[in-house]
Design a protein around this motif. Structure first.
Motif, PDB file in Angstrom:
ATOM      1  N   LYS A 168      -5.360 -20.786   9.734  1.00 15.73           N
ATOM      2  CA  LYS A 168      -5.949 -20.487   8.429  1.00 15.73           C
ATOM      3  C   LYS A 168      -5.635 -21.544   7.373  1.00 15.73           C
ATOM      4  O   LYS A 168      -6.375 -21.686   6.393  1.00 15.73           O
ATOM      5  N   HIS A 169      -4.546 -22.284   7.564  1.00 18.25           N
ATOM      6  CA  HIS A 169      -4.163 -23.231   6.509  1.00 18.25           C
ATOM      7  C   HIS A 169      -5.180 -24.368   6.357  1.00 18.25           C
ATOM      8  O   HIS A 169      -5.245 -25.005   5.290  1.00 18.25           O
ATOM      9  N   TYR A 170      -5.986 -24.631   7.396  1.00 19.98           N
ATOM     10  CA  TYR A 170      -7.040 -25.637   7.249  1.00 19.98           C
ATOM     11  C   TYR A 170      -8.073 -25.181   6.219  1.00 19.98           C
ATOM     12  O   TYR A 170      -8.490 -25.947   5.347  1.00 19.98           O
ATOM     13  N   SER A 171      -8.494 -23.917   6.338  1.00 23.36           N
ATOM     14  CA  SER A 171      -9.472 -23.383   5.387  1.00 23.36           C
ATOM     15  C   SER A 171      -8.880 -23.277   3.993  1.00 23.36           C
ATOM     16  O   SER A 171      -9.539 -23.591   2.989  1.00 23.36           O
ATOM     17  N   MET A 179     -13.692 -27.361  -1.932  1.00 23.63           N
ATOM     18  CA  MET A 179     -14.838 -27.381  -1.026  1.00 23.63           C
ATOM     19  C   MET A 179     -15.495 -26.010  -0.966  1.00 23.63           C
ATOM     20  O   MET A 179     -14.826 -24.977  -1.031  1.00 23.63           O
ATOM     21  N   TYR A 180     -16.826 -26.011  -0.850  1.00 20.52           N
ATOM     22  CA  TYR A 180     -17.573 -24.769  -0.700  1.00 20.52           C
ATOM     23  C   TYR A 180     -17.452 -24.268   0.741  1.00 20.52           C
ATOM     24  O   TYR A 180     -17.143 -25.048   1.652  1.00 20.52           O
ATOM     25  N   PRO A 181     -17.701 -22.957   0.973  1.00 20.75           N
ATOM     26  CA  PRO A 181     -17.611 -22.426   2.349  1.00 20.75           C
ATOM     27  C   PRO A 181     -18.458 -23.196   3.350  1.00 20.75           C
ATOM     28  O   PRO A 181     -18.015 -23.444   4.484  1.00 20.75           O
ATOM     29  N   TYR A 182     -19.666 -23.586   2.939  1.00 18.72           N
ATOM     30  CA  TYR A 182     -20.529 -24.341   3.841  1.00 18.72           C
ATOM     31  C   TYR A 182     -19.881 -25.674   4.214  1.00 18.72           C
ATOM     32  O   TYR A 182     -19.921 -26.107   5.373  1.00 18.72           O
ATOM     33  N   GLU A 183     -19.268 -26.334   3.235  1.00 17.88           N
ATOM     34  CA  GLU A 183     -18.623 -27.624   3.493  1.00 17.88           C
ATOM     35  C   GLU A 183     -17.400 -27.455   4.387  1.00 17.88           C
ATOM     36  O   GLU A 183     -17.117 -28.309   5.230  1.00 17.88           O
ATOM     37  N   ILE A 184     -16.673 -26.357   4.212  1.00 19.59           N
ATOM     38  CA  ILE A 184     -15.494 -26.100   5.050  1.00 19.59           C
ATOM     39  C   ILE A 184     -15.915 -25.939   6.503  1.00 19.59           C
ATOM     40  O   ILE A 184     -15.304 -26.502   7.415  1.00 19.59           O
ATOM     41  N   ILE A 185     -16.972 -25.153   6.714  1.00 25.86           N
ATOM     42  CA  ILE A 185     -17.443 -24.925   8.082  1.00 25.86           C
ATOM     43  C   ILE A 185     -17.959 -26.213   8.707  1.00 25.86           C
ATOM     44  O   ILE A 185     -17.621 -26.561   9.847  1.00 25.86           O
ATOM     45  N   LYS A 186     -18.768 -26.959   7.942  1.00 29.83           N
ATOM     46  CA  LYS A 186     -19.404 -28.159   8.480  1.00 29.83           C
ATOM     47  C   LYS A 186     -18.421 -29.305   8.685  1.00 29.83           C
ATOM     48  O   LYS A 186     -18.455 -29.986   9.731  1.00 29.83           O
ATOM     49  N   ASN A 187     -17.551 -29.543   7.712  1.00 24.69           N
ATOM     50  CA  ASN A 187     -16.714 -30.748   7.723  1.00 24.69           C
ATOM     51  C   ASN A 187     -15.304 -30.532   8.248  1.00 24.69           C
ATOM     52  O   ASN A 187     -14.605 -31.516   8.523  1.00 24.69           O
ATOM     53  N   VAL A 188     -14.886 -29.271   8.358  1.00 22.59           N
ATOM     54  CA  VAL A 188     -13.510 -29.007   8.789  1.00 22.59           C
ATOM     55  C   VAL A 188     -13.471 -28.208  10.086  1.00 22.59           C
ATOM     56  O   VAL A 188     -12.936 -28.660  11.101  1.00 22.59           O
ATOM     57  N   LEU A 189     -14.053 -27.008  10.069  1.00 22.39           N
ATOM     58  CA  LEU A 189     -13.899 -26.105  11.202  1.00 22.39           C
ATOM     59  C   LEU A 189     -14.667 -26.567  12.447  1.00 22.39           C
ATOM     60  O   LEU A 189     -14.119 -26.572  13.556  1.00 22.39           O
ATOM     61  N   LEU A 190     -15.919 -26.948  12.267  1.00 18.15           N
ATOM     62  CA  LEU A 190     -16.716 -27.363  13.431  1.00 18.15           C
ATOM     63  C   LEU A 190     -16.161 -28.621  14.112  1.00 18.15           C
ATOM     64  O   LEU A 190     -16.107 -28.675  15.345  1.00 18.15           O
ATOM     65  N   PRO A 191     -15.744 -29.658  13.352  1.00 17.38           N
ATOM     66  CA  PRO A 191     -15.135 -30.814  14.035  1.00 17.38           C
ATOM     67  C   PRO A 191     -13.856 -30.457  14.799  1.00 17.38           C
ATOM     68  O   PRO A 191     -13.629 -30.987  15.891  1.00 17.38           O
ATOM     69  N   ILE A 192     -13.028 -29.559  14.244  1.00 15.99           N
ATOM     70  CA  ILE A 192     -11.802 -29.169  14.932  1.00 15.99           C
ATOM     71  C   ILE A 192     -12.119 -28.435  16.231  1.00 15.99           C
ATOM     72  O   ILE A 192     -11.466 -28.636  17.262  1.00 15.99           O
ATOM     73  N   ALA A 193     -13.135 -27.572  16.188  1.00 18.66           N
ATOM     74  CA  ALA A 193     -13.475 -26.744  17.359  1.00 18.66           C
ATOM     75  C   ALA A 193     -14.498 -27.404  18.274  1.00 18.66           C
ATOM     76  O   ALA A 193     -14.971 -26.766  19.219  1.00 18.66           O
TER      77      ALA A 193
END
Length: 289
Positions: A168-171, A179-193
């Motif tokens: 959770k600390h990444y988010s 960052m907006y939720p869309y940016e978090i998903i696109k630029n952080v979560l998806l690259p990690i996963a």
């Protein structure tokens, strides 16, 4: 005692690994040995278009084309839908909602393929024939649509796990940066996963390549490549549908039986190549990190 337990556990894991490797090699050896007659007598003529057992003509190109086309259609449809649904379940729903959705999807994954095939005949083939004004809805496109729904639970479940298990600390850190939720998903979560998502797609690809009954009911089972070749609204044939239709009609030890084993061996080789290529790709990514 703990040392003994560790040795037993390690020995069990190694034994299980060796058994899996041995079973895989045994399957390949059996297929290859049963394919020898076709490889020896037919040779390169296997890679032609005509399949006529009565004339000892066993061209597999139409089946290879159908397999690749139907699988490609299924992945094109299921991958974006599956990843989008996984983002919704892992990031935008409550814990109870996520469990409910995942449980439902797991139930969908357990439905026998023959049931999907009957649903496809009753609905999808009718819709495709009506929408595109076709004499029959049993086409490569129809089989690909149905197959996409069959592999969708696999992609959603595994991608959801990959996204949900990110700390959770990444988010939280991304939110702190504005960052907006869309940016978090696109630029952080998806690259990690991304690796786990690629693994989910690979597993779905394996399911799609090996599916038999539902595809056999919907694809039309005609041994030809459409003219033009990109006309996916034509009937076709896959390797698995061919095996499902003819393996029971061929005499054991005949050239026909050997040719069917050959296309089964080709399918296994195709899966092995895809798996090895993916593993090499992931290994290179890990070396560059």
């Amino acid at each position: 005692m703990s040392v003994l337990n560790n040795k037993i556990g390690k020995g069990y894991v190694l034994l299980s690994t060796y058994i899996c490797v041995a079973v895989t090699l045994l399957i390949f050896i059996v297929l290859f040995s049963n394919s020898y007659d076709a490889l020896h007598q037919v040779g390169l003529n296997l890679f032609t278009l005509e399949w006529n057992p009565s004339s000892n003509k066993f061209g597999v190109l139409s089946m290879l084309y159908g397999t690749i086309t139907v699988t490609f259609i299924a992945l094109i449809i299921a991958t974006p839908l599956g990843i989008s649904a996984a983002i919704f379940t892992s990031q935008m729903t409550s814990s109870k909602g996520r469990i409910l959705i995942k449980s439902t999807l797991e139930l969908l994954a357990s439905i026998p393929s023959i049931i999907y095939g009957l649903i496809g005949i009753a609905f999808f083939s009718t819709w495709v024939a009506s929408i595109f004004d076709l004499s029959t809805g049993r086409t490569l496109f129809t089989a690909g649509i149905l197959l996409s729904f069959m592999i969708l639970p696999t992609i959603i479940t595994l991608c959801d796990d990959a996204l949900h298990n990110i700390p959770k600390h990444y988010s939280e850190a991304s939110k702190g940066l504005g960052m907006y939720p869309y940016e978090i998903i696109k630029n952080v979560l998806l690259p990690i996963a991304s690796r786990d998502i690629a693994g989910a797609i690979l597993l779905a690809l394996g399911r799609a390549l090996g599916e038999t009954m539902a595809v056999m009911l919907l694809i039309g089972s005609i041994d030809k490549i459409p003219d033009p070749f990109y006309n996916i609204l034509s009937p076709g044939q896959t390797i698995t549908s061919k095996l499902g239709r003819e393996i029971g009609e061929s005499a054991f030890g005949s050239l026909h039986f050997s040719a069917l084993n050959t296309i089964g061996c080709l399918l296994m080789v195709l899966v092995i190549i895809i798996t090895i290529t993916t593993q090499v790709h992931f290994k290179k990514e890990r070396l560059y990190e």
